[in-house]
Design a protein around this motif. Sequence first.
Motif: not given
Length: 228
Positions: A145-157
């Motif tokens: 599971d790889v988690k981003p910082w927030d909902d604005e993180t570009d998941m494609k990048k």
Amino acid sequence: MAISFSELHSEAGIKTLDEFLSGKNYISGDQFTKDDIKVYAAVPEKPRDEFQSASRWFERVSLALATSFPGTAVGVKIDGQVASSVSPAVSVETKEDVKDVVEDDDDLDLFGDETEEEKKAAAEREASKSSSKKKESGKSSVLLDVKPWDDETDMKKLEEAVRSIEMPGLLWGASKLVPVGYGIKKLQIMLTIVDDLVSVDDLIEEHLTAEPCNEHVQSCDIVAFNKI
């Protein structure tokens, strides 16, 4: 340096164990050792699901011990209570059995003393291996599971950054985005590793949560780890 745990019969002790095991498969790394048996013997029961890392570790050790003690349990009496008897087809390992095993960990041998014949056969196998071509190392399939910082993180990048990590023995597989809440999604991705070449802990600490990946990645969790 020796690892120290205390009060493993209490919620506070289990919480400490859970935090220590975050991102780990076993107490001392990716391999099952005597350290796991000693800690397992001090934990009275499987940790609750809220302690995910400790609970998964407990299940792994239970499975490893079950295969090491193939005898059939017939029920034991502890503190005035009789354990349920089991079917002859089912093997049950009690916590008391494990404590007996680790009383003298310097002489711990899960499989009993080797006979002279067994030692000779083992030496012959080693000689045969050294004279033949080295076999390919074992492999493992891992789900992260790889988690981003927030909902604005570009998941494609974020996924591009993850897949940009290359090293011998590492192969990235299928992936998908899984909703977490509040508009945030996490990346769930499969990977195959050659055990002798890639450490999942090092992959997470030195690559996935380090620069430049940490621009997109907040944290990573091991969801599943299976030998192939």
